[in-house]
Design a protein around this motif. Structure first.
Motif, PDB file in Angstrom:
ATOM      1  N   UNK A  42       0.820  -1.202   0.000  1.00 54.00           N
ATOM      2  CA  UNK A  42       0.000   0.000   0.000  1.00 54.00           C
ATOM      3  C   UNK A  42       0.863   1.265   0.000  1.00 54.00           C
ATOM      4  N   UNK A  43       1.971   1.223   0.730  1.00 50.45           N
ATOM      5  CA  UNK A  43       2.871   2.368   0.734  1.00 50.45           C
ATOM      6  C   UNK A  43       3.494   2.583  -0.636  1.00 50.45           C
ATOM      7  N   UNK A  44       3.745   1.496  -1.359  1.00 51.97           N
ATOM      8  CA  UNK A  44       4.256   1.620  -2.717  1.00 51.97           C
ATOM      9  C   UNK A  44       3.213   2.267  -3.632  1.00 51.97           C
ATOM     10  N   UNK A  45       1.940   1.949  -3.377  1.00 52.19           N
ATOM     11  CA  UNK A  45       0.860   2.586  -4.138  1.00 52.19           C
ATOM     12  C   UNK A  45       0.875   4.093  -3.903  1.00 52.19           C
ATOM     13  N   UNK A  46       1.093   4.505  -2.651  1.00 48.68           N
ATOM     14  CA  UNK A  46       1.153   5.929  -2.327  1.00 48.68           C
ATOM     15  C   UNK A  46       2.332   6.601  -3.023  1.00 48.68           C
ATOM     16  N   UNK A  47       3.460   5.908  -3.087  1.00 55.18           N
ATOM     17  CA  UNK A  47       4.622   6.454  -3.772  1.00 55.18           C
ATOM     18  C   UNK A  47       4.334   6.642  -5.252  1.00 55.18           C
ATOM     19  N   UNK A  48       3.733   5.634  -5.870  1.00 53.14           N
ATOM     20  CA  UNK A  48       3.409   5.723  -7.286  1.00 53.14           C
ATOM     21  C   UNK A  48       2.373   6.812  -7.552  1.00 53.14           C
TER      22      UNK A  48
END
Length: 232
Positions: A42-48
């Motif tokens: 989910x944090x990677x989704x926020x980064x993207x």
């Protein structure tokens, strides 16, 4: 307050995202919302998402130097169309024929309102269309992270996205040489009035994002893009 010019889009965007970071952090500490617990994915989704936000601004800024404003506005009026296409192709949504028909006067209205010098380069045309697709994608993703599996509060989304976007915009400002111009502007033009004007601009941008994210969550991506064309 006297009028002034601050012709540094990346630095101004950095101010907006910094105010978004500070504002959402204050609201968090005031217990107006509770941040969700997100995993690595989910944090990677926020980064993207933050990268999408930054690239969307970059493409729009670059394309405006390669096309005329009327042409840019007409192409950006196609955002609802691309939003529908993304929802149909990626999210398997369906729309009635009346929905498709209702988009025609929205686009035609912008074309009539901006009728004028439609000049553009081949690269300008490509970047303007790409920017429009990215704007539609950003709106769709904003809606999904708030109403999909993550179900993030609008302020929670802003709290997670703003610091990342701030770092990215500052980096881009430095890489493009804009930061040197900002430093020169600071030495020659910065005073209390300018500081207050920039701060007010950032605060307004923060609350605009809060309203925009909240409206996106309570309506739909298509509604937001249509409303955006009417507002513009």
């Amino acid at each position: 307050m006297a009028m002034f010019q601050f012709p540094f889009p990346w630095a101004l965007t950095a101010i907006h995202t910094l105010c978004g970071t500070i504002g959402s952090y204050i609201f968090w500490k005031l217990n107006l919302f509770k941040p969700s617990k997100l995993g690595e994915r989910e944090n990677m989704v926020m980064l993207m998402f933050s990268v999408l936000y930054t690239i969307n601004i970059a493409i729009s800024n670059v394309s405006l130097n390669l096309v005329t404003v009327p042409f840019h506005q007409v192409v950006r009026a196609m955002t609802p169309v691309f939003t529908v296409m993304l929802n149909v192709l990626c999210l398997k949504k369906t729309y009635s024929n009346m929905t498709y028909i209702s988009l025609i006067p929205v686009i035609a209205g912008v074309a009539f309102a901006t009728f004028g010098d439609y000049n553009y380069t081949a690269m300008g045309f490509f970047l303007t269309v790409l920017g429009t697709v990215l704007a539609a994608l950003k709106t769709v993703v904003t809606n999904r992270v708030q109403v999909g599996r993550l179900k993030l509060h609008p302020l929670d989304l802003l709290l997670r996205m703003s610091p990342l976007a701030f770092v990215q915009t500052m980096l881009y400002s430095y890489l493009t040489g804009e930061m040197e111009l900002v430093q020169e502007y600071y030495r020659t033009n910065m005073n209390f009035s300018v500081f207050c004007a920039l701060l007010l601009n950032g605060v307004i941008a923060f609350f605009l994002n809060v309203v925009s994210f909240t409206a996106n969550k309570k309506t739909s991506a298509l509604t937001m893009t249509v409303a955006g064309k009417r507002r513009g």
